[in-house]
Scaffold this motif. Structure first.
Motif, short mmCIF file in Angstrom:
data_model
loop_
_atom_site.label_atom_id
_atom_site.label_comp_id
_atom_site.label_asym_id
_atom_site.label_seq_id
_atom_site.Cartn_x
_atom_site.Cartn_y
_atom_site.Cartn_z
N ASP A 286 0.83 -1.19 0.00
CA ASP A 286 0.00 0.00 0.00
C ASP A 286 0.87 1.25 0.00
OD1 ASP A 286 -2.13 1.70 0.16
OD2 ASP A 286 -2.41 1.47 2.32
N GLY A 287 0.81 2.02 -1.06
CA GLY A 287 1.62 3.22 -1.13
C GLY A 287 2.30 3.33 -2.48
N ASP A 288 3.20 4.29 -2.59
CA ASP A 288 3.84 4.49 -3.89
C ASP A 288 4.76 3.32 -4.21
OD1 ASP A 288 6.91 5.36 -3.87
OD2 ASP A 288 5.98 6.15 -2.05
N PRO A 289 4.89 2.97 -5.49
CA PRO A 289 5.63 1.75 -5.85
C PRO A 289 7.12 1.82 -5.55
CG PRO A 289 5.03 3.01 -7.81
CD PRO A 289 4.31 3.64 -6.67
N VAL A 290 7.71 3.01 -5.53
CA VAL A 290 9.13 3.12 -5.23
C VAL A 290 9.39 2.77 -3.76
CG1 VAL A 290 11.11 4.69 -5.12
CG2 VAL A 290 9.47 4.88 -7.01
N THR A 291 8.61 3.35 -2.86
CA THR A 291 8.78 3.05 -1.44
C THR A 291 8.50 1.58 -1.16
OG1 THR A 291 8.16 5.30 -0.82
CG2 THR A 291 7.96 3.61 0.88
N GLN A 292 7.46 1.04 -1.77
CA GLN A 292 7.15 -0.37 -1.52
C GLN A 292 8.25 -1.28 -2.04
OE1 GLN A 292 4.70 -1.59 0.36
NE2 GLN A 292 4.24 0.56 0.78
N ALA A 293 8.81 -0.97 -3.19
CA ALA A 293 9.92 -1.77 -3.71
C ALA A 293 11.14 -1.67 -2.81
CB ALA A 293 10.27 -1.33 -5.13
N LEU A 295 11.08 -1.18 0.41
CA LEU A 295 10.79 -1.97 1.62
C LEU A 295 10.93 -3.46 1.35
CD1 LEU A 295 7.68 -0.01 2.96
CD2 LEU A 295 9.99 -0.03 3.93
N VAL A 296 10.41 -3.91 0.21
CA VAL A 296 10.55 -5.31 -0.14
C VAL A 296 12.01 -5.68 -0.37
CG1 VAL A 296 10.04 -7.06 -1.91
CG2 VAL A 296 8.24 -5.51 -1.13
N GLY A 297 12.72 -4.79 -1.06
CA GLY A 297 14.13 -5.05 -1.36
C GLY A 297 15.00 -5.09 -0.13
N ALA A 298 14.59 -4.38 0.93
CA ALA A 298 15.38 -4.34 2.15
C ALA A 298 15.06 -5.50 3.09
CB ALA A 298 15.14 -3.03 2.89
N THR A 299 14.02 -6.28 2.76
CA THR A 299 13.64 -7.40 3.61
C THR A 299 14.62 -8.54 3.42
OG1 THR A 299 11.31 -6.78 3.40
CG2 THR A 299 11.79 -9.02 4.16
#
Length: 300
Positions: A286-293, A295-299
């Motif tokens: 939920d949110g802009d695709p850059v921030t979500q990517a 967050l996913v990339g940092a997991t």
């Protein structure tokens, strides 16, 4: 004496070797001093292996999130193998933020006028001056949202919407080149059946690839059985399905719930809701695709 005899490269050859436009190379040379060409007897600029190494180093830093000006400082301050310094991402209220607002205005003006060269020039300058994440988050995503609003309100024509989308798709496709060749976890990205808007999904994939993920991109209106087949063939760490209309998800909810039982599934886009994600056993992005990517990339 020829360029090959001197061991130098003309700018076209250097552009081909490093995968950057001649415009970008000239900008990095004139603005930041990253390249130090010599003149041939015929007056041509010739670039050395050291120039190529500095460009490759700068390209890596920019892909990692540094603005070109900051990346140039790192490149010029140390040898090619040096670790990058930590530079914070520009925040709202800084000069870069002011620059982003001007870029959006210029981009909208060019695309509304069906002026593809001018639009490409705006994007060239933005990518020279700002980090990739800032251009995507601060320019491309807001522009797409504004374009969609104007199209729904009837203040942007169908022709303008199609033209702008095609110009931006071409540019994003260039940024996505090679995103399937990484060595990190794999993500399969798709839109549900009937969904034809995938530009923000492209943005998500580009940023996720910059975090080392391997991207398998299926794109618009992907039949669920085809998506399931790709998941079976690739065993991804994450499947992301993005759509703008909740009905696109609802019409295949049972199939998506089954898919979520076999592979980690995330829903994204304006059509995805928290209640739908819970019902399907999926994660909501939920949110802009850059921030979500990011967050996913940092997991881990």
């Amino acid at each position: 004496m020829s360029a090959s005899e001197q061991g130098g490269l003309r700018i076209g050859a250097l552009s081909s070797r490093v995968g950057l436009s001649a415009h970008t190379l000239r900008a990095w040379e004139s603005r930041y001093g990253v390249l130090e060409p010599v003149r041939s007897a015929g007056g041509y600029r010739l670039y050395s292996r050291a120039d190529e190494a500095r460009v490759e180093r700068m390209k890596t830093l920019v892909a990692g999130g540094l603005a070109p000006a900051q990346a140039a400082q790192v490149v010029l301050a140390g040898p090619p193998g040096a670790a990058p310094i930590a530079v914070p991402e520009p925040t709202a209220g800084t000069r870069d933020h002011v620059g982003v607002e001007a870029v959006i205005v210029d981009l909208r003006r060019a695309l509304d006028a069906f002026d593809e060269p001018a639009a490409q020039g705006v994007l060239d300058r933005a990518l020279d001056d700002l980090s990739l994440s800032l251009v995507l988050r601060g320019v491309v995503v807001p522009y797409l949202a504004d374009l969609g609003d104007r199209w729904e309100q009837g203040t942007a024509t169908v022709a303008q919407e199609h033209f702008a989308s095609n110009v931006l798709r071409g540019r994003l496709a260039g940024l996505a080149r090679g995103w399937g060749a990484g060595r990190g976890p794999r993500a399969v990205l798709a839109c549900p059946p009937g969904e034809l808007h995938d530009l923000t999904l492209l943005v998500f994939g580009i940023v996720l690839a910059r975090h080392g993920w391997v991207i398998t991109y299926l794109g618009t209106s992907t039949p669920v059985e085809e998506l399931a087949g790709a998941v079976e063939a690739t065993s991804p760490a994450l499947v992301v399905v993005a759509g703008t209309d909740p009905a696109r998800f609802e019409q295949v909810a049972a199939e998506f719930a089954e898919l979520a039982g076999r592979s980690p599934l995330a829903l994204a886009g304006a059509g995805a809701t928290a209640s739908l994600a819970r019902r399907l056993g999926a994660r909501l992005l939920d949110g802009d695709p850059v921030t979500q990517a990011e967050l996913v990339g940092a997991t881990p």
